[in-house]
Structures are given as C-alpha cells and as structure tokens.
Write a protein that holds these residues in place. Structure first.
Motif, PDB file in Angstrom:
ATOM      1  N   ARG A   8       0.829  -1.202   0.000  1.00  0.00           N
ATOM      2  CA  ARG A   8       0.000   0.000   0.000  1.00  0.00           C
ATOM      3  C   ARG A   8       0.866   1.256   0.000  1.00  0.00           C
ATOM      4  O   ARG A   8       1.913   1.297   0.608  1.00  0.00           O
ATOM      5  CB  ARG A   8      -0.920  -0.002   1.215  1.00  0.00           C
ATOM      6  N   PHE A   9       0.354   2.290  -0.669  1.00  0.00           N
ATOM      7  CA  PHE A   9       1.051   3.569  -0.723  1.00  0.00           C
ATOM      8  C   PHE A   9       0.581   4.509   0.380  1.00  0.00           C
ATOM      9  O   PHE A   9       1.188   5.543   0.601  1.00  0.00           O
ATOM     10  CB  PHE A   9       0.829   4.237  -2.092  1.00  0.00           C
ATOM     11  N   GLU A  10      -0.494   4.160   1.042  1.00  0.00           N
ATOM     12  CA  GLU A  10      -1.072   5.019   2.077  1.00  0.00           C
ATOM     13  C   GLU A  10      -1.228   4.224   3.367  1.00  0.00           C
ATOM     14  O   GLU A  10      -1.496   3.023   3.326  1.00  0.00           O
ATOM     15  CB  GLU A  10      -2.450   5.521   1.639  1.00  0.00           C
ATOM     16  N   ARG A  12      -2.939   2.622   6.634  1.00  0.00           N
ATOM     17  CA  ARG A  12      -4.283   2.157   6.960  1.00  0.00           C
ATOM     18  C   ARG A  12      -4.596   2.537   8.401  1.00  0.00           C
ATOM     19  O   ARG A  12      -3.727   2.497   9.264  1.00  0.00           O
ATOM     20  CB  ARG A  12      -4.384   0.650   6.808  1.00  0.00           C
ATOM     21  N   SER A  36      -8.157   3.319   4.408  1.00  0.00           N
ATOM     22  CA  SER A  36      -7.191   4.314   3.967  1.00  0.00           C
ATOM     23  C   SER A  36      -7.948   5.243   3.022  1.00  0.00           C
ATOM     24  O   SER A  36      -9.092   4.953   2.650  1.00  0.00           O
ATOM     25  CB  SER A  36      -6.009   3.650   3.250  1.00  0.00           C
ATOM     26  N   PRO A  37      -7.341   6.342   2.601  1.00  0.00           N
ATOM     27  CA  PRO A  37      -8.053   7.233   1.681  1.00  0.00           C
ATOM     28  C   PRO A  37      -8.475   6.561   0.365  1.00  0.00           C
ATOM     29  O   PRO A  37      -9.444   6.958  -0.247  1.00  0.00           O
ATOM     30  CB  PRO A  37      -7.039   8.353   1.418  1.00  0.00           C
ATOM     31  N   SER A  38      -7.763   5.508  -0.042  1.00  0.00           N
ATOM     32  CA  SER A  38      -8.096   4.883  -1.326  1.00  0.00           C
ATOM     33  C   SER A  38      -8.811   3.544  -1.213  1.00  0.00           C
ATOM     34  O   SER A  38      -9.279   3.017  -2.220  1.00  0.00           O
ATOM     35  CB  SER A  38      -6.825   4.700  -2.168  1.00  0.00           C
TER      36      SER A  38
END
Length: 108
Positions: A8-10, A12, A36-38
C-alpha cells in the motif's frame, strides 16, 4: 518464515465499524476492519464471492461507498474506493438500494 509484503502507498487506519455490502441481489452485513483514503478492508459474515463492483454502507457515518473489489480471501475482501455519498436525506437513484439497506439496518 513467510512475511507478507505491504504494497500500500497510504497508511491504513484500524476501524471497527459495522457495514453492509450491497450489490444487485446481495445485501450482506460486514465489519469494516481498516481504511485508507483509497480503500478499505472488510470482514464478511460469511464466505461469499462478491461481484466486481459493490456499495459499502458505513453505518456509523451514514454513507455509501462505491467500490471495486480488489481482492478477496476467505471472509475478508479489499475494496478500492470509487466514490462516496451520504445516505441521509435525498439520494441519487443509483443509491436507492443502498439507502433502503441503510434504513433496514437501523440507520437514520
């Protein structure tokens, strides 16, 4: 030892809210495990193959999250957010089933 790789890039955020997964012919209670935001991870009440596109009702927030199923394993599934709308008040026709499920689940 087998270690899973977090791709993940963001970050959690843990969550413990109740939800309902809605799709044509499907209304299934779930727990929102983290977010997460996505995307989100949900734990379903039973092992079930989900269709590619679903609406996740966040009962605490009173919103419908339109999502794409990114993965599923056992009772859990990962959802990629595609949009979000409030279920309080008037809703677009595409969210009519989600609003009805929200009200049946005790939402106001």
């Amino acid at each position: 030892m087998n270690q899973s790789v977090d791709r993940r890039f963001e970050p959690r955020t843990p969550a413990a809210g109740g939800g309902v997964v809605v799709a044509p012919g499907l209304e299934l209670p779930c727990r929102i495990v983290d977010a997460s935001p996505s995307g989100l991870r949900v734990r379903l009440d039973r092992k079930l193959a989900l269709p590619p596109l679903v609406q996740l009702i966040d009962l605490a927030q009173g919103v419908a999250i339109e999502a794409e199923v990114a993965w599923s394993k056992g009772h859990e599934a990962g959802l990629k957010r595609r949009g979000q709308a409030s279920l309080r008040g008037l809703v677009p026709s595409r969210l009519a089933a989600a609003r009805a499920a929200f009200l049946r689940a005790g939402g106001r």
